[in-house]
Design a protein around this motif. Sequence first.
Motif, PDB file in Angstrom:
ATOM      1  N   ILE B 361       0.999  -1.110  -0.227  1.00 26.18           N
ATOM      2  CA  ILE B 361       0.231   0.298   0.184  1.00 26.18           C
ATOM      3  C   ILE B 361       0.977   1.048  -0.064  1.00 26.18           C
ATOM      4  O   ILE B 361       0.285   2.226  -0.395  1.00 26.18           O
ATOM      5  N   GLN B 366       0.610   6.470  -5.039  1.00 21.30           N
ATOM      6  CA  GLN B 366      -0.833   7.714  -4.874  1.00 21.30           C
ATOM      7  C   GLN B 366      -0.207   8.058  -3.309  1.00 21.30           C
ATOM      8  O   GLN B 366       0.081   9.061  -1.988  1.00 21.30           O
ATOM      9  N   THR B 367      -0.799   6.314  -2.455  1.00 23.52           N
ATOM     10  CA  THR B 367      -0.936   7.025  -1.116  1.00 23.52           C
ATOM     11  C   THR B 367       1.010   7.136  -0.627  1.00 23.52           C
ATOM     12  O   THR B 367       0.502   6.873   0.261  1.00 23.52           O
ATOM     13  N   ASN B 544      -6.499   3.104   3.829  1.00 21.49           N
ATOM     14  CA  ASN B 544      -5.276   4.262   2.970  1.00 21.49           C
ATOM     15  C   ASN B 544      -5.220   4.910   2.170  1.00 21.49           C
ATOM     16  O   ASN B 544      -5.225   6.767   1.805  1.00 21.49           O
ATOM     17  N   TRP B 545      -6.277   5.265   1.391  1.00 23.62           N
ATOM     18  CA  TRP B 545      -6.829   5.819   0.097  1.00 23.62           C
ATOM     19  C   TRP B 545      -7.801   7.061   0.352  1.00 23.62           C
ATOM     20  O   TRP B 545      -8.250   7.416  -0.592  1.00 23.62           O
ATOM     21  N   LYS B 546      -8.456   6.562   1.401  1.00 21.02           N
ATOM     22  CA  LYS B 546      -9.576   7.287   1.539  1.00 21.02           C
ATOM     23  C   LYS B 546      -9.215   8.048   2.261  1.00 21.02           C
ATOM     24  O   LYS B 546      -9.395   9.345   2.793  1.00 21.02           O
ATOM     25  N   LEU B 548      -5.996   9.533   1.833  1.00 17.26           N
ATOM     26  CA  LEU B 548      -5.064  10.027   0.766  1.00 17.26           C
ATOM     27  C   LEU B 548      -6.204  11.117  -0.162  1.00 17.26           C
ATOM     28  O   LEU B 548      -5.083  12.408   0.155  1.00 17.26           O
ATOM     29  N   ALA B 549      -7.242  10.521  -0.058  1.00 17.58           N
ATOM     30  CA  ALA B 549      -8.551  11.509  -1.098  1.00 17.58           C
ATOM     31  C   ALA B 549      -8.546  12.614   0.574  1.00 17.58           C
ATOM     32  O   ALA B 549      -9.657  13.701  -0.627  1.00 17.58           O
TER      33      ALA B 549
ATOM     34  N   TRP C  36      -5.681   0.177 -10.719  1.00 20.57           N
ATOM     35  CA  TRP C  36      -5.763   1.086 -10.112  1.00 20.57           C
ATOM     36  C   TRP C  36      -5.512   2.202 -10.067  1.00 20.57           C
ATOM     37  O   TRP C  36      -5.412   3.511  -9.579  1.00 20.57           O
ATOM     38  N   MET C  37      -3.905   2.238  -9.660  1.00 14.96           N
ATOM     39  CA  MET C  37      -3.138   3.372  -9.898  1.00 14.96           C
ATOM     40  C   MET C  37      -2.902   4.333 -11.298  1.00 14.96           C
ATOM     41  O   MET C  37      -2.643   5.524 -10.894  1.00 14.96           O
ATOM     42  N   TRP C  40      -6.439   6.313 -10.887  1.00 18.49           N
ATOM     43  CA  TRP C  40      -5.472   7.509 -10.187  1.00 18.49           C
ATOM     44  C   TRP C  40      -5.771   8.792 -10.727  1.00 18.49           C
ATOM     45  O   TRP C  40      -5.973   9.390 -10.482  1.00 18.49           O
ATOM     46  N   GLY C  44      -8.309  10.216  -9.556  1.00 16.99           N
ATOM     47  CA  GLY C  44      -7.750  11.241  -8.352  1.00 16.99           C
ATOM     48  C   GLY C  44      -7.430  12.418  -8.445  1.00 16.99           C
ATOM     49  O   GLY C  44      -6.785  12.081  -9.420  1.00 16.99           O
TER      50      GLY C  44
END
Lengths: 61, 555, 307
Positions: B361, B366-367, B544-546, B548-549, C36-37, C40, C44
């Motif tokens: 993760i 992005q994370t 973690n994605w939450k 990040l958002a 997904w990446m 995003w 995203g």
Amino acid sequence: MENEQQPESKKVPFYRMIMDDFMLLLFLGVTIYAVFYLLWGVMELSNLPSIPEEIKNNLIK
Amino acid sequence: MFRTCDITGFKVDLRSEKLIRANAVFAVISLLLAVVAAILLVFTRYQPVHLLGAEWYYRLVTFHGLNALIFWIIFFEVAGLYFGSTVILNTRFCAPKLGWFGFALMVAGLVLSNVIILMGKADVMLTSYTPLKAHPLYYLGIILFAVGALIAVILFFGNLMIARREKTYGDSLPLVAYGLMTAAIIAVITLATGAIIYIPTFLWSLGLIQNIDPAMYKLIWWGLGHSSQQINVAAMVSIWYMVSFLSVGGTSINERVSRSAFVLYILFICLASAHHLLTDPGVSSAWKVWNTSYAMYLAVLASMIHAFAVPSSFESAQRRWGYNKGLFQWLSKAPWGNPAFSSIILAVIGFGFIGGTTGVIFGMEQTNIIVHNTIAIPGHFKGTVVIGTTLTFMGITYYLIPLIFRRKIVGFKWAKMQPWMFFIGIALLSISMIVLGQMGVPRRHWDNTFSGGPFTYNFNPAVDFFWALMMLGGVLAFLATVIWILIVVVSVFFGPKVNGPADMQLSISPPAPAAKAHKGFEAPGTLVLTIIFLLVFMALFFLNWKWLAATWNVN
Amino acid sequence: MSLLSPVEGWYEKKVSKDEKMWMIIALILCLSMFVWMIMWHVYGKQNPSSITYRTSTAEFGKLSEAYIKKYMIGADNGVPVVRPEANSEVFLLAEMWRWSPVLVLQKDQSYKFHISSRDLVHGFSIQPVNMNFQVYPTYDYVLEFKPTESGEFKIICNEFCGIGHHAMIGKIVVIEKDEDLKLYGYENFKNAATTDSTVKNEVPLTDAEMALMGEQVYTLKGCGACHKIDGSSQIAPSWKGLFGKEEQVIENGKKLSVKVDEAYISESIKDPSLKKTVGFENTPMPVFPLTDDEIKQVIAYIKTLKN
């Protein structure tokens, strides 16, 4: 049997041959890493532009 | 030149055995240095004590990193490589004199670098990012160590070639040797990259090269830095299979599957060094995404294959021994009194649930933004290289002491307890660091209150609780490590000799009986465990994605 | 067997149902994460994609100083404060051991940050948002930020950069309306300068502001390591009561007496080897690369340190 195959040369499946050949695996491992991680990365870092003139001119005459 | 082991039946080249012992001893010395530094660091970051001043804090972070991540691990792996290429293959060591030369280089490197660090001339962290510059002898020490290790790796392949030519094993390498071969290939990548980055940097520190571009440096350095940790993954998994065999007579339920997973490691695992550059300028998103995903996560697939294959090797064997009741009798009736067994099971759990999940993760492009350079990062890697690799190495040592050093384990009751103590300690330490990092606490940072700066910042008050938890975990882990070192040192140098199989305190199981033909699942208990793992992973993933958002927008 | 050669027929053995099931699940998971990446980047709002320009520490340092001079509206604890226009290019400089300038941003507006370092690698870490990026010398990292919440934020450094690493902390303030400036003590600052390049760039600072900034330079650039302000002089002359003093120095081997004025201090910082203060010949001062503005600020600070 018609064929002239020696008893030792059984047909080994291609994938098994790759799996057993540790020098080939060494070569493939090193090459894939060198190309995708090192070479590609170094190329990108070497080809970056300078700060555009118009941004610079806004601050420094 | 050989002895035939009266316990395992393997043909042991006595010259190889001496080299294995020597490298193992220096591994333990390195671990001792590393862990003494570690406890001082724990009590410095725990600010109610704030033990060291800033200068010594940063100095010992460098010291701890080098001794723990490089010296301890690689000395032990060299011992493992020699074991795997001679003992397991019943073959001779190709060039013992070179082995000793390599060993001497590694020892010289360890001494040189450590002395220079302690003299205060290399306060640059293990990563030594340029333009930070250390004394030339620091870089030279690491170069010497790396050359010595490379010699060991070359000798490993030399041994393999002799064994293949002299047909001391069948057509295919035993699985454990195959895994160590994977480790050796990754080691070649690691050490070659090490030469590419450390030699110019050494010349720069001497003033012979004008400048080392900092972005190039970091890119290349991590080709050494992370790949060195991937050697650990391959070696660790190999040892897991080895302990399965020794403790319950188990093996991979499908060799083609397990070997394919090792092949995926060889091909793709080193690409992941990119996850250190995800929030860096310069390299493109395409480069980042392709490489950090280990090429579409194929090397992660390999780890997930082993995640099933390793426990199922235990389960399948146990079921064939007759422990067939329900989903988990194979586990409850397993040899928990065998400290090597318990170490491995705990290492599998820790590596999977703590290290592996956070690794994947945090390593997504992005994370990474919400964890880069926070203390969550060391939290993650203590979940991989400490709970995973180090605990595994500690565990297999309980077999090495009687089998290679031919001594009984002194303090066997302590040995049974030690893996649990270590596991709990590091789990607490690691999880606390991860939580602290997700609250923004930085790594490699001496003062949480930013004293001396123009402003100050107060972290979420919850950090106090996790700092305390981290400190407790660290103390527990430190004690467990010291106990392990004491057991090892006392046993090896003063323990009663092992004269035959009757002296073995850890059982060596015969191979499990052959499987009867059966339909259905071969390892249903393992399937349940891996599905639980999957659910935990997905929960952490979305969390973690939450988070990040919820941050600011950036692109 | 794992320690022995694999059993005959190992290559042809069928994969058991459960292992096969798990491998398929794992493969789907792996490919999904990869996709997904990539997705995003499309859907995203947080991506570390950037434009990067090559620069030099000298060039970026000049740009940063020019930027601060042009858009500065005040100072906070010795650090200049800048309030950029939305969608403008913002220059943020990292150096041992500070971030400058302090930024006043508008919520839900975008800003193109240009982040670089004057010396070592630093770690840009906004708290409590917890966004973290790496900052290099000679690389201009352009990231477009849009703050989605208002409040006071700190920039800490999370890449080791020397002994003052922990003191390296900057500030970003995000407001929704002008009245919010009161919350941070900025209500008396000048109105934000426009990006019109015809605006004159000198922002006259009061002596007190200069002195505060000089104190920052003293602390963060390391002068304080040797020059004490309490009167003690072990390694270097104390700054207490220094300005206007008659000092004995050695120049070209000859002893002479000089008055400590602006010119002397400026010269001593730029080339410390020219005149060595008597009594301190054994502890020569290293060269500290200060800008002309920083030298002026240090002088202003020294002036306030009276006996």
